[in-house]
Write a protein that holds these residues in place. Structure first.
Motif, PDB file in Angstrom:
ATOM      1  N   VAL A 155      -3.815  -1.407 -12.811  1.00 40.23           N
ATOM      2  CA  VAL A 155      -2.461  -1.657 -12.310  1.00 40.23           C
ATOM      3  C   VAL A 155      -1.483  -0.931 -13.223  1.00 40.23           C
ATOM      4  O   VAL A 155      -1.812  -0.592 -14.366  1.00 40.23           O
ATOM      5  N   LEU A 156      -0.265  -0.706 -12.724  1.00 39.42           N
ATOM      6  CA  LEU A 156       0.700   0.105 -13.467  1.00 39.42           C
ATOM      7  C   LEU A 156       0.937  -0.405 -14.885  1.00 39.42           C
ATOM      8  O   LEU A 156       1.000   0.379 -15.839  1.00 39.42           O
ATOM      9  N   THR A 157       1.043  -1.711 -15.035  1.00 38.66           N
ATOM     10  CA  THR A 157       1.384  -2.258 -16.346  1.00 38.66           C
ATOM     11  C   THR A 157       0.399  -1.814 -17.409  1.00 38.66           C
ATOM     12  O   THR A 157       0.792  -1.331 -18.486  1.00 38.66           O
ATOM     13  N   THR A 158      -0.891  -1.943 -17.136  1.00 42.39           N
ATOM     14  CA  THR A 158      -1.889  -1.567 -18.138  1.00 42.39           C
ATOM     15  C   THR A 158      -2.101  -0.062 -18.190  1.00 42.39           C
ATOM     16  O   THR A 158      -2.282   0.511 -19.265  1.00 42.39           O
ATOM     17  N   LEU A 159      -2.065   0.596 -17.040  1.00 40.66           N
ATOM     18  CA  LEU A 159      -2.274   2.046 -17.014  1.00 40.66           C
ATOM     19  C   LEU A 159      -1.227   2.784 -17.845  1.00 40.66           C
ATOM     20  O   LEU A 159      -1.550   3.726 -18.587  1.00 40.66           O
ATOM     21  N   ALA A 169      -9.103 -15.021  13.819  1.00 42.30           N
ATOM     22  CA  ALA A 169      -9.651 -14.007  12.899  1.00 42.30           C
ATOM     23  C   ALA A 169      -8.827 -12.722  12.915  1.00 42.30           C
ATOM     24  O   ALA A 169      -8.539 -12.148  11.854  1.00 42.30           O
ATOM     25  N   THR A 170      -8.440 -12.250  14.110  1.00 43.42           N
ATOM     26  CA  THR A 170      -7.623 -11.037  14.156  1.00 43.42           C
ATOM     27  C   THR A 170      -6.220 -11.302  13.620  1.00 43.42           C
ATOM     28  O   THR A 170      -5.613 -10.432  12.993  1.00 43.42           O
ATOM     29  N   ALA A 171      -5.706 -12.516  13.841  1.00 45.97           N
ATOM     30  CA  ALA A 171      -4.389 -12.878  13.318  1.00 45.97           C
ATOM     31  C   ALA A 171      -4.391 -12.861  11.794  1.00 45.97           C
ATOM     32  O   ALA A 171      -3.421 -12.420  11.163  1.00 45.97           O
ATOM     33  N   VAL A 172      -5.474 -13.334  11.201  1.00 44.74           N
ATOM     34  CA  VAL A 172      -5.594 -13.324   9.731  1.00 44.74           C
ATOM     35  C   VAL A 172      -5.468 -11.901   9.202  1.00 44.74           C
ATOM     36  O   VAL A 172      -4.724 -11.634   8.248  1.00 44.74           O
ATOM     37  N   ASP A 173      -6.182 -10.976   9.817  1.00 44.16           N
ATOM     38  CA  ASP A 173      -6.141  -9.598   9.322  1.00 44.16           C
ATOM     39  C   ASP A 173      -4.779  -8.951   9.521  1.00 44.16           C
ATOM     40  O   ASP A 173      -4.341  -8.149   8.682  1.00 44.16           O
ATOM     41  N   GLU A 174      -4.079  -9.302  10.584  1.00 44.88           N
ATOM     42  CA  GLU A 174      -2.742  -8.732  10.771  1.00 44.88           C
ATOM     43  C   GLU A 174      -1.762  -9.279   9.734  1.00 44.88           C
ATOM     44  O   GLU A 174      -0.903  -8.548   9.237  1.00 44.88           O
ATOM     45  N   ILE A 175      -1.905 -10.544   9.387  1.00 46.02           N
ATOM     46  CA  ILE A 175      -1.063 -11.096   8.325  1.00 46.02           C
ATOM     47  C   ILE A 175      -1.357 -10.398   6.997  1.00 46.02           C
ATOM     48  O   ILE A 175      -0.438 -10.067   6.234  1.00 46.02           O
ATOM     49  N   LEU A 176      -2.615 -10.139   6.722  1.00 44.07           N
ATOM     50  CA  LEU A 176      -2.972  -9.429   5.488  1.00 44.07           C
ATOM     51  C   LEU A 176      -2.395  -8.014   5.480  1.00 44.07           C
ATOM     52  O   LEU A 176      -1.891  -7.544   4.451  1.00 44.07           O
ATOM     53  N   ARG A 177      -2.453  -7.328   6.618  1.00 47.46           N
ATOM     54  CA  ARG A 177      -1.876  -5.979   6.686  1.00 47.46           C
ATOM     55  C   ARG A 177      -0.363  -6.036   6.530  1.00 47.46           C
ATOM     56  O   ARG A 177       0.232  -5.263   5.763  1.00 47.46           O
ATOM     57  N   TRP A 178       0.261  -6.940   7.257  1.00 46.74           N
ATOM     58  CA  TRP A 178       1.718  -6.999   7.308  1.00 46.74           C
ATOM     59  C   TRP A 178       2.316  -7.369   5.945  1.00 46.74           C
ATOM     60  O   TRP A 178       3.338  -6.821   5.535  1.00 46.74           O
ATOM     61  N   THR A 179       1.673  -8.290   5.257  1.00 50.95           N
ATOM     62  CA  THR A 179       2.233  -8.775   3.986  1.00 50.95           C
ATOM     63  C   THR A 179       1.796  -7.928   2.787  1.00 50.95           C
ATOM     64  O   THR A 179       2.543  -7.808   1.819  1.00 50.95           O
ATOM     65  N   THR A 180       0.585  -7.358   2.831  1.00 47.91           N
ATOM     66  CA  THR A 180       0.037  -6.563   1.724  1.00 47.91           C
ATOM     67  C   THR A 180       0.483  -7.134   0.370  1.00 47.91           C
ATOM     68  O   THR A 180       1.324  -6.551  -0.322  1.00 47.91           O
ATOM     69  N   PRO A 181      -0.082  -8.267  -0.034  1.00 47.82           N
ATOM     70  CA  PRO A 181       0.432  -8.934  -1.248  1.00 47.82           C
ATOM     71  C   PRO A 181       0.265  -8.136  -2.534  1.00 47.82           C
ATOM     72  O   PRO A 181       1.090  -8.255  -3.441  1.00 47.82           O
ATOM     73  N   ALA A 182      -0.803  -7.328  -2.631  1.00 47.37           N
ATOM     74  CA  ALA A 182      -0.954  -6.449  -3.802  1.00 47.37           C
ATOM     75  C   ALA A 182      -0.464  -5.067  -3.413  1.00 47.37           C
ATOM     76  O   ALA A 182      -1.100  -4.357  -2.639  1.00 47.37           O
ATOM     77  N   LEU A 183       0.693  -4.689  -3.943  1.00 43.06           N
ATOM     78  CA  LEU A 183       1.327  -3.440  -3.546  1.00 43.06           C
ATOM     79  C   LEU A 183       0.486  -2.219  -3.867  1.00 43.06           C
ATOM     80  O   LEU A 183       0.439  -1.264  -3.101  1.00 43.06           O
ATOM     81  N   HIS A 184      -0.139  -2.231  -5.018  1.00 43.73           N
ATOM     82  CA  HIS A 184      -0.872  -1.044  -5.473  1.00 43.73           C
ATOM     83  C   HIS A 184      -2.041  -1.456  -6.354  1.00 43.73           C
ATOM     84  O   HIS A 184      -2.084  -2.582  -6.861  1.00 43.73           O
ATOM     85  N   PHE A 185      -2.969  -0.529  -6.533  1.00 43.22           N
ATOM     86  CA  PHE A 185      -3.902  -0.539  -7.652  1.00 43.22           C
ATOM     87  C   PHE A 185      -3.924   0.871  -8.202  1.00 43.22           C
ATOM     88  O   PHE A 185      -3.296   1.782  -7.650  1.00 43.22           O
ATOM     89  N   TYR A 198       9.606 -10.932  -7.813  1.00 50.35           N
ATOM     90  CA  TYR A 198       9.998  -9.751  -8.586  1.00 50.35           C
ATOM     91  C   TYR A 198       8.789  -9.278  -9.378  1.00 50.35           C
ATOM     92  O   TYR A 198       8.405  -9.883 -10.379  1.00 50.35           O
ATOM     93  N   SER A 199       8.180  -8.189  -8.911  1.00 50.58           N
ATOM     94  CA  SER A 199       6.979  -7.655  -9.540  1.00 50.58           C
ATOM     95  C   SER A 199       6.744  -6.261  -8.984  1.00 50.58           C
ATOM     96  O   SER A 199       7.107  -5.985  -7.840  1.00 50.58           O
ATOM     97  N   ASN A 200       6.131  -5.383  -9.787  1.00 47.30           N
ATOM     98  CA  ASN A 200       5.739  -4.083  -9.231  1.00 47.30           C
ATOM     99  C   ASN A 200       4.301  -4.118  -8.722  1.00 47.30           C
ATOM    100  O   ASN A 200       3.768  -3.096  -8.288  1.00 47.30           O
ATOM    101  N   LEU A 201       3.681  -5.291  -8.775  1.00 42.62           N
ATOM    102  CA  LEU A 201       2.302  -5.455  -8.305  1.00 42.62           C
ATOM    103  C   LEU A 201       2.218  -6.383  -7.104  1.00 42.62           C
ATOM    104  O   LEU A 201       1.599  -6.060  -6.100  1.00 42.62           O
TER     105      LEU A 201
END
Length: 410
Positions: free
Chosen positions: A79-83, A281-297, A393-396
């Motif tokens: 993640v950015l902080t450690t990298l 099941a499909t609704a779960v995956d759309e929520i995961l796509r839409w929210t993308t809780p981890a912005l980056h790795f 408030y986070s960059n991750l």
């Protein structure tokens, strides 16, 4: 919470992706669309003396680098902080920042606790506790969904998985929230550092006890696991416990809270959920796509790698950040990605990563969101916003930390 300010491609020159305020206060949709189309490998300039880094925005490129642990390593941070600080002290010990055979060995141990069969009891408890939380919230009608419902579901699940005693769970939640994010712009690095150390110390004590008296929880699996006939060191046990509690708590909470907000903002999708038209099941995956809780790795290049077809070269030692936040909105992969559609299929989102480091807790995370959606479908007639929301408030980590709502009973 006021609406986020939409940034335009003209703002790219001053864009600072390391600043938590960038993600909490601004909408980067147009920026990401422009980068995917014109600069899929964008060099982000140095900020505050830290190294510059590559920003990878297209789904295909993000997936390829996630998959390639030969030319791109996690062992100098993920993640950015450690990298940007030059490395992660847990490298070679924590599965998330270890590659090669050692990573495979640690992951094999952890899989004993994360297989669907091993998680049966945990998932049953998730379903029961989620219904109880929603019943209580409906009885009160007014609640903060982030705090009163979404915070408890993943914490209960991961603490069940790890055998954390009930008396310790509220403190563990408080520490994880401090360690990874904040709902205000002013985040204390000292407080975050202290919280991380407190989590490590807590699991050190718990692991010592489980070595003496093992159970069938994840801490016991790590405490009694063997690699080539040798037990894991206490440092290896503790940093992997840290990784599980952080990853298992915060990201699921952000997905669930963001999912409820999306349902409020898209009434047709709420009706599809309630009517049964939308499959859970499909609704779960759309929520995961839409929210993308981890912005980056992120990764670090191990050798020079030509990219982009424009003469660009990622040099050995360069930091490379992979933005799932952008990849999950890639028009080349998703039809009308700007639309929230519970019936979306296929849905090749990257919210759990991809390749060797694909999230161990994906099954558990999906089960948590599914339990929430099932409970909403069966117990709640309508959800209405009743106050301002607050963003993390986070960059991750991206998401909502406060969601005041009224839940009307069925």
């Amino acid at each position: 919470m006021p609406s986020r300010i939409m940034l335009s491609p003209a703002d790219i020159a001053t864009l600072d992706l390391t600043d938590p305020r960038t993600h909490a206060e601004y909408d980067l949709s147009e920026v990401w669309r422009h980068l995917r189309r014109t600069q899929p490998f964008y060099w982000h300039p140095s900020v505050g003396g830290a190294p510059g880094f590559w920003v990878v925005s297209r789904h295909a490129d993000v997936s390829e680098i996630y998959r390639d642990d030969k030319r791109f390593t996690s062992e100098k941070g993920n993640v950015l902080t450690t990298l940007l600080m030059g490395g992660d002290s847990a490298a070679g010990m924590m599965a998330a920042v270890t590659d090669g055979p050692r990573h495979a060995d640690i992951r094999k141990i952890l899989l004993k606790a994360f297989s669907p069969r091993a998680l049966e009891g945990v998932v049953d408890h998730i379903r029961q506790s989620t219904r109880e939380l929603l019943r209580d919230a409906v009885a009160r009608e007014e609640c903060d969904f982030a705090r009163d419902v979404a915070a408890d579901i993943p914490l209960t699940a991961i603490c069940d998985l790890m055998g954390v005693p009930e008396a310790d769970r509220a403190k563990v939640l408080e520490l994880t929230a401090t360690a990874l994010g904040n709902d205000g712009a002013a985040q204390s690095p000292v407080a975050a550092w202290q919280a991380r150390n407190d989590i490590l110390a807590y699991f050190g004590t718990l692991a010592e006890e489980r070595r003496r008296n093992p159970g069938d929880d994840a801490v016991s699996v790590l405490a009694t696991g063997l690699i080539e006939g040798r037990p894991l060191t206490m440092d290896e046990i503790v940093v992997n416990c840290y990784s599980l509690i952080i990853g298992g708590d915060e990201t699921s909470r952000m997905s669930m809270t963001g999912g409820v907000l999306a349902l409020v903002e898209h009434p047709a999708q709420w009706r599809a959920l309630k009517s049964g038209e939308a499959d859970i099941a499909t609704a779960v995956d759309e929520i995961l796509r839409w929210t993308t809780p981890a912005l980056h790795f992120g990764r670090t290049a191990m050798e020079d790698v030509p990219v982009g077809g424009q003469g660009q070269v990622i040099r050995a030692g360069d930091v490379v950040t992979l933005w799932s936040d952008s990849a999950n909105m890639d028009e080349e992969v998703f039809d009308a990605p700007e639309r929230f559609l519970l019936g979306r299929t296929p849905n090749k989102h990257l919210s759990f990563g991809y390749g060797p480091h694909f999230c161990l807790g994906a099954y558990l995370g999906r089960a948590e969101i599914a339990a929430m959606l099932t409970g909403l479908r069966e117990l709640v007639a309508s959800v209405e916003l009743r106050g301002d929301t607050r963003r993390n408030y986070s960059n991750l980590l991206s998401g909502i930390t406060s969601l005041p709502v009224t839940l009307r009973p069925e």
